[in-house]
Scaffold this active site. Structure first.
Site, mmCIF file in Angstrom:
data_model
loop_
_atom_site.group_PDB
_atom_site.id
_atom_site.type_symbol
_atom_site.label_atom_id
_atom_site.label_comp_id
_atom_site.label_asym_id
_atom_site.label_seq_id
_atom_site.Cartn_x
_atom_site.Cartn_y
_atom_site.Cartn_z
ATOM 1 C CG HIS A 140 -1.882 1.119 1.281
ATOM 2 N ND1 HIS A 140 -3.204 0.989 0.945
ATOM 3 C CD2 HIS A 140 -1.720 2.433 1.629
ATOM 4 C CE1 HIS A 140 -3.811 2.154 1.077
ATOM 5 N NE2 HIS A 140 -2.930 3.054 1.496
ATOM 6 C CD GLU A 141 1.645 3.719 3.591
ATOM 7 O OE1 GLU A 141 1.993 4.788 3.037
ATOM 8 O OE2 GLU A 141 0.541 3.584 4.148
#
Length: 643
Positions: free
Chosen positions: A454-455
């Protein structure tokens, strides 16, 4: 040192001069005490009269005399009350015994005489009655004293209330007195030098300081200082500090009070406190009155669900009257602070009341550096601390945020047993202020991998898009309410936003959700905040900023008013249902285009995405330079070169 206005010569008295204000807004303490003593004396006289009347109508007999009176037939009736005995004489007995006007008697009988006494009374035809014993002391006090005390307190309250209406004083127990805190000139230590980063506001304030120092110089020229100065700005920008600096520089008394301290549950108390505050300020003129959070009493009258608040509106009306009542020679300046100028009553903002508005904004880069120098001047700094660099990475921080940042850095240095504050202390303190303290959630390997991708999706798109802000740090360590953070720092302060920057910003927001969808085939709830921000930003672009070809250059209201102001409930929508539907369609179209754009970029650079996610899983936190090294090593031939 403040210079008072020169007195008028005896031959030409000032026609506008008013009689001196009383030293206290309520009756003098001596007068109040005399009133209280007089009332108490009246009650004592009444008690004494009633008690004397009872003594005149009743005589105290010894038990032996009582028995003789019974045997002689002089007793008509007897009432037994425990050990006490009360009775009435017969008409002939009262005359034979020469008792004057006494018609009754009382005595005390011994316990051993109970049965024989009853027989004796019955044999002589005496009527006998029995009553409970004497009540306890607290019962006698409750019945005999408390009603009189309540009556006395009520009379005393009415008297004070009448005096308060006549003189504007404090009322009973000083309830109507002002709660303002007075700071004398010798106690004020704050100066304008302590207020860093607000140069524009300082220039607006300097006029007021000069007037307070030398009011005669301006009055001779016919000038009138602004009666009120309203300081507006976000929380933490130094409004209260600026007000204290005005009083400190001018060397005049400083009255400080919060708007909420005027309001009480009793109607009229707030207005009384306003009168008392301004009376004190006029007596000590030249002086400064500072009302913090004035929006708590200065809101628009007659608004909100259910109409206005009577006590608050009376207090506001009194403030308006006091501001109108200032005279040129009084030299009283009213400073007020609020972060909600939009809710203030128009009558409060008109010329003649708050003539001047001073806006304090969050500091720019140079101002942040100046503020950091003020807050770190007594701190031992290590050689690697660069305050200019720290100011660059604290965009959006207010003065209060920067003060908290310096304090958190000092606390971190203390916990690490350091003799000085190094750069790491300030960076960690910045992350703590912005994101919160690190948490240990005990994520599983699968959850940790989802957070890493996600990051990594956010970070990769931020690196690829040309108008996106520069990457500073990416971490998958949970902080505050987040599971991971991708931190970006703009290269310059932005006061408006270009369409290209907004498009890149929207695309970066979709990066985390897209990375999850590409790698795992599904999305999680971790993108909730990203979707909220993206939708809000897209709606502003379409409906407020005219960045949609189908909608055109039109600003459409989107319910910006707050319900408690009472405006949104009566506000008519300025566009039709068809236009509202078109706005929704344009928002979905814009968000869909940006999501598709981000998906294409992530799919083209899948190798870089995997490498960045793997690096985050291993090292947990990557700085900006480390991110670029990982990406260039993974897909150097296909990544664009970022300046």
């Amino acid at each position: 040192m403040a210079v008072p206005a020169p007195p008028s010569p005896p031959s030409a008295p000032d026609p506008d001069a008013r009689p001196p204000a009383p030293s206290n807004g309520q009756p003098p303490p001596r007068q109040q005490w005399l009133l209280f003593v007089w009332m108490a004396f009246v009650i004592l006289v009444m008690f004494h009269y009633l008690e004397g009347t009872q003594r005149q109508a009743r005589v105290e007999l010894t038990y032996s005399d009582f028995l003789e009176a019974v045997d002689a037939g002089h007793v008509d009736e007897v009432t037994l009350r425990g050990q006490s005995l009360e009775g009435r004489f017969s008409d002939s007995g009262r005359l034979d015994l020469d008792l004057g006007e006494a018609e009754a008697f009382s005595t005390t009988r011994p316990d051993v005489e109970s049965e024989r006494l009853l027989e004796r009374l019955e044999s002589h035809g005496v009527r006998i009655a029995a009553r409970p014993g004497d009540p306890a002391l607290w019962q006698r006090l409750l019945v005999g004293v408390v009603p009189w005390l309540l009556m006395l307190a009520l009379l005393f309250w009415f008297w004070n209330r009448m005096q308060e209406r006549l003189t504007g004083g404090g009322g009973t127990f000083g309830m109507g007195r002002s709660r303002a805190r007075l700071v004398e000139p010798q106690q004020s230590k704050v100066r304008l030098a302590d207020v860093a980063g607000s140069e524009n506001a300082k220039r607006d304030i300097l006029e007021v300081i000069e007037f307070l120092k030398e009011p005669a110089r301006f009055q001779v020229l016919g000038a009138r200082i602004p009666r009120g100065i309203l300081m507006m700005g976000p929380p933490g920008t130094g409004k209260t500090l600026m007000a204290r600096a005005v009083a400190g520089e001018a060397g005049v008394p400083f009255f400080s009070i919060s708007g909420s301290e005027f309001i009480e549950m009793f109607v009229g108390v707030g207005a009384s406190r306003v009168r008392d505050l301004f009376r004190q300020a006029k007596e000590k003129a030249p002086s400064v009155v500072f009302i913090d959070e004035i929006d708590s009493i200065g809101r628009t009258r007659g608004t909100g669900v259910g109409g206005g608040h009577d006590e608050r509106e009376q207090t506001l009306n009194q403030i308006l009257a006091e501001l109108d009542g200032f005279e040129g020679h009084e030299s009283v300046v009213v400073l007020a602070a609020t972060n909600r100028p939009d809710v203030l009553d128009p009558a409060l903002l008109r010329p003649g009341r708050f003539d001047r508005k001073v806006t304090l904004e969050n500091p720019h880069r140079d101002a942040r550096e100046a503020i950091l120098k003020v807050h770190t001047r007594r701190m031992p700094l290590a050689a690697d601390v660069d305050l200019a660099r720290l100011a660059e990475i604290t965009i959006g921080f207010s003065g209060a945020d920067l003060a908290n940042l310096a304090n958190e850095a000092a606390l971190l240095a203390g916990r690490r047993d350091r003799a000085d504050l190094d750069w790491a202390c300030f960076v960690d303190a910045r992350d703590r202020v912005m994101l919160g303290e690190e948490r240990d959630l005990g994520l599983s390997e699968q959850q940790r991998r989802v957070v890493a991708y996600h990051e990594a999706g956010h970070a990769l798109l931020a690196h690829l898009l040309p108008h996106a802000d520069r990457l500073e740090k990416v971490t998958i360590l949970p902080r505050g309410r987040t599971l991971g953070v991708t931190a970006q720092v703009p290269d310059e302060e932005r006061v408006n936003y270009s369409e290209s920057w907004l498009h890149d910003r929207l695309t970066v927001m979709f990066g985390g959700r897209l990375a999850e969808s590409i790698v795992f085939g599904e999305v999680s709830s971790g993108a909730e905040n990203d979707l909220e921000q993206a939708t809000y930003l897209a709606r502003r672009m379409v409906a407020r900023w005219g960045m949609s070809e189908r909608i055109g250059p039109v600003a459409l209201s989107q319910g910006q008013e707050h319900a408690f102001l009472g405006r949104e409930m009566t506000q008519l929508r300025e566009h039709s249902e068809a236009t509202a539907g078109l706005v929704d369609e344009e928002i979905r179209r814009l968000l869909g285009e940006m999501e598709a754009r981000g998906r294409r970029l992530l799919e083209q650079h899948g190798v870089a995405l995997d490498a960045l996610a793997a690096a985050l899983e291993t090292r947990e936190t990557l700085e900006g330079d480390q991110i670029r090294e990982v990406l260039e090593a993974a897909d150097a031939a296909r990544l664009p070169v970022r300046a």
